[in-house]
Motif scaffolding. Structure first.
Motif, PDB file in Angstrom:
ATOM      1  N   MET A   1       3.769   8.935   5.979  1.00 15.59           N
ATOM      2  CA  MET A   1       4.250   9.174   4.622  1.00 15.59           C
ATOM      3  C   MET A   1       4.010  10.621   4.195  1.00 15.59           C
ATOM      4  O   MET A   1       2.935  11.185   4.433  1.00 15.59           O
ATOM      5  CB  MET A   1       3.515   8.217   3.677  1.00 15.59           C
ATOM      6  CG  MET A   1       4.026   8.185   2.269  1.00 15.59           C
ATOM      7  SD  MET A   1       3.191   6.831   1.350  1.00 15.59           S
ATOM      8  CE  MET A   1       4.285   6.713  -0.058  1.00 15.59           C
ATOM      9  N   LEU A   2       5.026  11.217   3.564  1.00 13.23           N
ATOM     10  CA  LEU A   2       4.920  12.554   2.993  1.00 13.23           C
ATOM     11  C   LEU A   2       5.142  12.466   1.487  1.00 13.23           C
ATOM     12  O   LEU A   2       6.109  11.853   1.029  1.00 13.23           O
ATOM     13  CB  LEU A   2       5.971  13.480   3.608  1.00 13.23           C
ATOM     14  CG  LEU A   2       5.986  13.619   5.125  1.00 13.23           C
ATOM     15  CD1 LEU A   2       7.161  14.478   5.562  1.00 13.23           C
ATOM     16  CD2 LEU A   2       4.682  14.216   5.623  1.00 13.23           C
TER      17      LEU A   2
ATOM     18  N   LEU B   1       8.607  10.447   1.084  1.00 10.65           N
ATOM     19  CA  LEU B   1       9.357  10.165   2.309  1.00 10.65           C
ATOM     20  C   LEU B   1       8.443   9.377   3.232  1.00 10.65           C
ATOM     21  O   LEU B   1       7.317   9.799   3.510  1.00 10.65           O
ATOM     22  CB  LEU B   1       9.780  11.459   3.008  1.00 10.65           C
ATOM     23  CG  LEU B   1      10.496  12.530   2.180  1.00 10.65           C
ATOM     24  CD1 LEU B   1      10.837  13.719   3.067  1.00 10.65           C
ATOM     25  CD2 LEU B   1      11.745  11.964   1.525  1.00 10.65           C
ATOM     26  N   PHE B   2       8.896   8.253   3.705  1.00  8.80           N
ATOM     27  CA  PHE B   2       8.060   7.486   4.622  1.00  8.80           C
ATOM     28  C   PHE B   2       8.921   6.683   5.586  1.00  8.80           C
ATOM     29  O   PHE B   2      10.097   6.429   5.351  1.00  8.80           O
ATOM     30  CB  PHE B   2       7.092   6.574   3.867  1.00  8.80           C
ATOM     31  CG  PHE B   2       7.717   5.593   2.906  1.00  8.80           C
ATOM     32  CD1 PHE B   2       8.101   4.329   3.322  1.00  8.80           C
ATOM     33  CD2 PHE B   2       7.923   5.934   1.575  1.00  8.80           C
ATOM     34  CE1 PHE B   2       8.667   3.422   2.436  1.00  8.80           C
ATOM     35  CE2 PHE B   2       8.480   5.040   0.677  1.00  8.80           C
ATOM     36  CZ  PHE B   2       8.850   3.770   1.108  1.00  8.80           C
TER      37      PHE B   2
ATOM     38  N   THR C   1       3.979  23.028  -3.570  1.00  7.03           N
ATOM     39  CA  THR C   1       2.632  23.367  -3.118  1.00  7.03           C
ATOM     40  C   THR C   1       1.700  22.163  -3.105  1.00  7.03           C
ATOM     41  O   THR C   1       0.756  22.123  -2.314  1.00  7.03           O
ATOM     42  CB  THR C   1       2.023  24.458  -4.025  1.00  7.03           C
ATOM     43  OG1 THR C   1       2.034  24.010  -5.386  1.00  7.03           O
ATOM     44  CG2 THR C   1       2.821  25.756  -3.917  1.00  7.03           C
ATOM     45  N   ASP C   2       1.956  21.188  -3.966  1.00  8.71           N
ATOM     46  CA  ASP C   2       1.100  19.997  -4.056  1.00  8.71           C
ATOM     47  C   ASP C   2       1.692  18.902  -3.178  1.00  8.71           C
ATOM     48  O   ASP C   2       2.581  18.155  -3.593  1.00  8.71           O
ATOM     49  CB  ASP C   2       1.007  19.538  -5.508  1.00  8.71           C
ATOM     50  CG  ASP C   2      -0.027  18.436  -5.707  1.00  8.71           C
ATOM     51  OD1 ASP C   2      -0.695  18.047  -4.726  1.00  8.71           O
ATOM     52  OD2 ASP C   2      -0.156  17.946  -6.854  1.00  8.71           O
ATOM     53  N   THR C   3       1.229  18.831  -1.934  1.00  5.78           N
ATOM     54  CA  THR C   3       1.765  17.861  -0.982  1.00  5.78           C
ATOM     55  C   THR C   3       0.634  17.144  -0.250  1.00  5.78           C
ATOM     56  O   THR C   3      -0.481  17.666  -0.121  1.00  5.78           O
ATOM     57  CB  THR C   3       2.678  18.532   0.059  1.00  5.78           C
ATOM     58  OG1 THR C   3       1.913  19.479   0.799  1.00  5.78           O
ATOM     59  CG2 THR C   3       3.871  19.213  -0.605  1.00  5.78           C
ATOM     60  N   VAL C   4       0.943  15.964   0.250  1.00  4.36           N
ATOM     61  CA  VAL C   4      -0.021  15.154   0.997  1.00  4.36           C
ATOM     62  C   VAL C   4       0.724  14.452   2.132  1.00  4.36           C
ATOM     63  O   VAL C   4       1.875  14.042   1.958  1.00  4.36           O
ATOM     64  CB  VAL C   4      -0.685  14.091   0.090  1.00  4.36           C
ATOM     65  CG1 VAL C   4      -1.535  13.124   0.914  1.00  4.36           C
ATOM     66  CG2 VAL C   4      -1.538  14.733  -0.979  1.00  4.36           C
ATOM     67  N   ARG C   5       0.072  14.343   3.267  1.00  2.59           N
ATOM     68  CA  ARG C   5       0.588  13.531   4.364  1.00  2.59           C
ATOM     69  C   ARG C   5      -0.381  12.383   4.623  1.00  2.59           C
ATOM     70  O   ARG C   5      -1.597  12.602   4.732  1.00  2.59           O
ATOM     71  CB  ARG C   5       0.771  14.343   5.640  1.00  2.59           C
ATOM     72  CG  ARG C   5       1.305  13.496   6.802  1.00  2.59           C
ATOM     73  CD  ARG C   5       1.476  14.275   8.097  1.00  2.59           C
ATOM     74  NE  ARG C   5       1.894  13.362   9.146  1.00  2.59           N
ATOM     75  CZ  ARG C   5       3.167  13.167   9.520  1.00  2.59           C
ATOM     76  NH1 ARG C   5       4.135  13.851   8.944  1.00  2.59           N
ATOM     77  NH2 ARG C   5       3.469  12.309  10.479  1.00  2.59           N
TER      78      ARG C   5
ATOM     79  N   SER D   1       0.820  -1.214   0.000  1.00  2.00           N
ATOM     80  CA  SER D   1       0.000   0.000   0.000  1.00  2.00           C
ATOM     81  C   SER D   1       0.854   1.264   0.000  1.00  2.00           C
ATOM     82  O   SER D   1       0.433   2.299  -0.529  1.00  2.00           O
ATOM     83  CB  SER D   1      -0.937   0.000   1.212  1.00  2.00           C
ATOM     84  OG  SER D   1      -0.204  -0.134   2.423  1.00  2.00           O
ATOM     85  N   VAL D   2       2.054   1.204   0.556  1.00  2.00           N
ATOM     86  CA  VAL D   2       2.941   2.366   0.576  1.00  2.00           C
ATOM     87  C   VAL D   2       3.384   2.727  -0.836  1.00  2.00           C
ATOM     88  O   VAL D   2       3.339   3.892  -1.249  1.00  2.00           O
ATOM     89  CB  VAL D   2       4.164   2.085   1.474  1.00  2.00           C
ATOM     90  CG1 VAL D   2       5.215   3.171   1.307  1.00  2.00           C
ATOM     91  CG2 VAL D   2       3.744   1.985   2.932  1.00  2.00           C
TER      92      VAL D   2
END
Length: 295
Positions: free
Chosen positions: A285-286, A157-158, A213-217, A40-41
């Motif tokens: 996860m980033l 990054l995770f 600017t387009d990021t998700v955690r 899943s990662v």
């Protein structure tokens, strides 16, 4: 935090250049005991990459895995999503183990720091670091990432969490208390370096903010691991805080490990080191996307 008399936590915090994974035996144990990440990662990274792709390809040209270790945990799983995958690690011993391992033909390994990658400008679709970013100079890494990523390319990054929790055992509460004691001991005795502390905070420090600017955690991605007692203890004792503690306090640590192992076996209701149990590591996860247009 209490501090071991023979060790200074502040000096550990300031020592950003120490290489924790150079030893040959450490690299070999890393290959044996370090658990792989859940699919899943990697699917999350590929889905994020696909979500703003400028083509309809289901497979991308090139991915780089920074701090790849011995390869099987995070590099090899990328092979089915990319035409070519490169795993890099600053440790020659880790890369030696990776090269000796069984891996697909489209996966290669090189000795390299994450802040200075052996790849051309704007050639990398995915640049990932698995349980490695907390050891890097992130300002330099992000500049290097911007150089090597294609427009629309992704940084991932995770890392797994620093805690262990058992799953589906009728003595889970008692087992988890022992696992928490094991997790806390090197920290409370002052053997966490700066990188370990950043990991313990689950990459929430401002230094981890990806400069796009387009990021998700993503938080709490389950990472269930089924291991023998021997395998779990091998994974635990190969982590850098424990190794520092053992080096500084060999007799005390050996006595404590003997005691905690006995208590763990008793609570699991087994006498065999080959007995299996399941525990969970949660992955945080980033993700960040390089803009298609110049900034």
């Amino acid at each position: 935090m209490s501090v071991a008399s023979s060790h200074n936590h502040d000096s550990l915090q300031k020592n950003t250049t120490e290489r924790y994974f150079e030893d040959k035996l450490v690299a070999q144990n890393y290959a044996i005991y370090r658990p792989p990440y859940p699919d899943s990662v990697f699917i999350a990274s590929v889905n994020f990459l696909n979500s703003n792709a400028t083509n309809e390809a289901n497979k991308f040209p090139f991915a780089v895995d920074v701090g790849c270790g011995t390869g099987h945990q995070s590099t090899v799983p990328l092979a089915k999503y990319f035409d070519s995958v490169l795993g890099v690690d600053i440790s020659k011993e880790q890369i030696s183990e990776a090269e000796k391992s069984k891996h697909p033909e489209n996966v290669n390994f090189k000795v390299s720091a994450g802040e200075s990658l052996p790849v051309e400008d704007e050639t990398v679709s995915l640049l990932q670091a698995a349980t490695a970013a907390h050891w890097m100079n992130l300002d330099k890494f992000y500049k290097e990432a911007d150089r090597v990523l294609t427009p629309g390319g992704v940084i991932a990054l995770f890392s797994y969490s620093s805690g262990f929790q058992t799953l589906d055992h009728h003595h889970s509460a008692e087992i988890n208390a022992i696992l928490e004691e094991m997790e806390d001991r090197p920290y409370k005795r002052g053997f966490y370096a700066a990188g370990n502390c950043k990991l313990k905070r689950r990459y929430t420090d401002n230094c981890f903010l990806i400069p796009y600017t387009d990021t998700v955690r993503l938080n709490n991605i389950p990472q269930p691991v089924t291991a023998t007692v021997e395998g779990f203890l091998g994974f635990y004792s190969n982590q850098s805080p424990f190794r520092r503690m053992k080096e500084a306090e060999p007799d005390l640590t050996a006595k404590w490990m003997e005691d905690v192992t006995t208590r763990l076996l008793n609570t699991l209701e087994t006498t065999g080191m080959s007995s299996e149990f399941t525990y969970n590591l949660e992955v945080h996860m980033l993700l960040g996307r390089k803009p298609h247009q110049p900034k």
